[in-house]
Structure formats: C-alpha cells, structure tokens
Design an enzyme around this catalytic site. Sequence first.
Site, PDB file in Angstrom:
ATOM      1  N   CYS A  62      -1.240 -14.912  57.944  1.00  0.00           N
ATOM      2  CA  CYS A  62      -0.667 -16.184  58.370  1.00  0.00           C
ATOM      3  C   CYS A  62      -1.398 -17.352  57.709  1.00  0.00           C
ATOM      4  CB  CYS A  62      -0.739 -16.312  59.881  1.00  0.00           C
ATOM      5  SG  CYS A  62      -2.454 -16.446  60.493  1.00  0.00           S
ATOM      6  N   ALA A  65      -5.045 -17.640  58.486  1.00  0.00           N
ATOM      7  CA  ALA A  65      -5.854 -16.694  57.706  1.00  0.00           C
ATOM      8  C   ALA A  65      -6.120 -17.234  56.313  1.00  0.00           C
ATOM      9  CB  ALA A  65      -5.148 -15.343  57.626  1.00  0.00           C
ATOM     10  N   ARG A  96     -14.319 -10.498  55.414  1.00  0.00           N
ATOM     11  CA  ARG A  96     -14.144 -10.464  53.954  1.00  0.00           C
ATOM     12  C   ARG A  96     -15.455 -10.320  53.185  1.00  0.00           C
ATOM     13  NH1 ARG A  96      -9.807 -12.265  51.042  1.00  0.00           N
ATOM     14  NH2 ARG A  96     -10.982 -13.780  49.848  1.00  0.00           N
ATOM     15  N   HIS A 195      -3.597 -21.552  52.190  1.00  0.00           N
ATOM     16  CA  HIS A 195      -4.398 -21.955  51.024  1.00  0.00           C
ATOM     17  C   HIS A 195      -4.066 -23.391  50.636  1.00  0.00           C
ATOM     18  CE1 HIS A 195      -3.891 -17.444  49.799  1.00  0.00           C
ATOM     19  NE2 HIS A 195      -4.866 -17.581  50.680  1.00  0.00           N
TER      20      HIS A 195
END
Length: 490
Positions: A62, A65, A96, A195
């Site tokens: 999403c 994220a 991550r 992003h």
Amino acid sequence: MTTLSREETEALIAEVLEVYPEKAKKDRAKHLTANDPTTEQSKKCITSNRKSLPGVMTIRGCAYAGSKGVVWGPIKDMIHVSHGPVGCGQYSRAGRRNYYVGTTGVDTFGTMNFTSDFQEKDIVFGGDKKLTKLLEEVEQLFPLVKGISIQSECPIGLIGDDIESIAKKAAAATGKPVVPVRCEGFRGVSQSLGHHIANDTIRDWVLDKRDGAPDTSTPYDVAIIGDYNIGGDAWATRILLEEMGLRVVAQWSGDGTLAEMMNTPKVKLNLLHCYRSMNYISRHMEEKYGIPYLEYNFFGPTKIVESLRKIAAFFDDSVKEKTELVIARYQPMMDAIIAKYKPRLQGKKVMLYVGGLRPRHVIGAYEDLGMEVVGTGYEFGHNDDYDRTMKEMGDATLIYDDSNGFELEEFVKKIKPDLVGSGIKEKYIFQKMGIPLRQMHSWDYSGPYHGYDGFAIFARDMDIALSNPVWGNLVPPWKKEVVEEIAKAA
C-alpha cells in the site's frame, strides 16, 4: 535463448487466463505478454500501474508501505511516527534490513516502532490531541532526534486529522523539522504512490527549507539516490564510488540522515539506483537545482563495469583513470568467483517477480553466472519500467505485471525454472513445489548484493539455494514408490 517459443508463451498465457470470468480475463490479458525486445514502448503490449482486480489476491503493498517502509523509514536520525493503529507500524518496522551505523534509541531510530496506537475512541473523537502529546514526548525522551515524520495510516484519511497543522506547531515548538506525510494505505493502486507522496514531502518540507543556505562543495560531489542499504548495499556502492575519486555527500535513504538530504542540492550528480521509488525527487532536483541524474546498476561485474564507466564519463580524466584502475583491481576477484560458480550454475533457469528495479537489474548478475532469466515481472511497475526491462530480456520471454499466486504457480509448472527470485509472500508456495526460492526484496537475510563484494555473496547464495539437498527429499519415503510408478507411467 528462451525456453519457450513465442507461440508457446502466448499459448501458456491463454491457458492461464481461461480460469477467469470474461471481464477479469479481458483485464488480466493486458498485464501478460511475450517479450519483444524491438518494441520501443511497452504500453503497446503490456498494461501496468492499474488497480488490481477485486477478488484476485494481489501481492502488492500500500501507499503507507511505499512511504514509511521504503523512502522515509531508513532515514536513521529521524523518528517516523506511524499515526494510526499499531499493526502497520509494527509490520513495517525493521523488515527490510536497512542497515545503519549509530546507537539505536539515542541518535538513531531505524528499527524502533513509534505509533499513536489508535483505539476505537480515537477513531470516533479524532487523534489530534494524542498525536500532539506523542510529539511532545518524543522530544523529551529522545532529545538527539533531528526531526520527525508523521506517516498517516488509513483511518487518518477517513476521520480527517489535521496532521499538517499539528506538524507546523510541533516544528515551531522544537525548532526541528516535523513532516506530515499523507500516505494513507488506501491511496493509489500500490506502494508506488507512497513513493511519490514521500518524494513530494521531502521536496516541500525538507529541501525547500534549506534553500539559500551557504554551500561548500567539491567538483566530485555525488549523492546515492534510491539505495536503501539492504544488507549493506549502499556501503558496497559507496566503497567503489570513493575509490573512483568521488565524494559521496548523501545516501537516500539507507544509512542516511536528514542533514545529508538537505545537503544534496549542492552535489554535481545524483546517482539513481531505484528509479521507481526516487525518480520523482531526482527530476525535481534536475529542474530546480540543475543537478543531472544518472541511473546505474551495480548487480554483477558486467553491469558494474558499464555503470562505473558511465559515471566516470561525467567527470574529468583523473576520475576516469582511477575508474579503470578500480575495474582492473577487482577483475581477478570476479574471474575467480565466476570460475568457481559458473560451472555449477551454467544453464540454470530463473523466474523473477519482485518490486522496484530488481526484475531488470539483477538479470545481468544471473547471466554473468551463466544462468538464464526465463520470466520476469513487477508487483507495482510502471510502463517506463517495462520499457527498460524489455531490452534486457530475450525474445518471447514471459513478462507479467501485478501477478498473483495462481498465475505464478501455473507459470512455474509450465516453464519449470530451477530457481525463483521473488518475495516472502510467494516463498512457501514454490518451496512446497520443490523449487528453491531466494527472497529478492531483502536478500533472504543475506547481502549485500551490490558492487564487487556483493557479487561474491550473490553467487554464493544462488549456489547454496540450488545445491541444497533438501529439494530432493520433499517426497516422504512412504510415497516414493507411488511417485515413481506415476513417473514411469507418464
């Protein structure tokens, strides 16, 4: 040379699509294609960055994220507050493997989870007061923090908390940047919009605040953009750039700091690794500050050499000379690695399904080891990603966009790859099928994979995955005779 002919690849796509209802079949057909490297624009043969079909178990993430988990989260000297229920913050915390240097809880905070921990009453009455109190406590408990980002979860967009106003008041009270990020998970079609939103908030709340500040720079200043230091990737990259004679001013955003981001507008060149997640801010800095950006690929010796020379071409002869010395110094190491692993991996087939840049960037590294990529695709790619990918892949190779578990399983049954490079959601599907999988989002707890040092680890990991004897022992002894009889009958 690809495993399937164009006709066979197209027949495989048609066969997989048969299970869908007519409307869904028509939609999914646009996202699957047999590669044609001569195609100038991928939009002629594949559709991407569209809403996933309801009822189809997409593997996407999403917008939250994409912002918190990818772009903002690795900035180590800021605290990133997940504003909403506790789950999103916990799920995006440290998964991550964005390595960093510092003392966690004192001057760095990357692996900590800061959340406003919404309860039912907060949904009803709003979370403004709770967030304000949280920001005050952060400043009291962690005085060395350099700034705060407020990462909005889904409820915030629904109930209308005024995070911008709260951020401005907190920034005025502390004298430190407080950045509101409207990255509610329901926005957009995937993490890709997250992003973009994160890039825009850096532009508006970080870079704009340093305009007019005095700069001290050298002719060799560069910034690493879009490298999240997964398993130490950015460190492996930085070593090579510094050996070339360049000065790395900033890392965006793995092991990066707020000050580094603010100093980036003084560099001479932005080196863009993950195009998908950071092309927006790179374009902005090119337009506003006149800083060009250059895409590079440090996966595997072939692409490393190409990228080093491309970067060096931007600078003077002293950098070019040092670059050739760097290439020559590491060549014996690369030759030894390839001599060791290529005989064991030659001809092995790989299928990829990842996010970001990996569906195209790692192809060269596999090819350096004699392996063949027989299928690739993006979870959240755009058509400019596929434009770049199609030129890297062989003719008639299978390409898939926003694929799901059913499609991938059927593709694997037909293509029969020796190895799958994908994510944690797909990992156990393929392992139960007896196919090794390397988790290519965060290197399966290994890494780095970038640079010359990273290639040695990459080659070792691929060999370990394929050589593990466990794959020959998936059938229990009491079923072996039945399996053998079926195989003989076939």
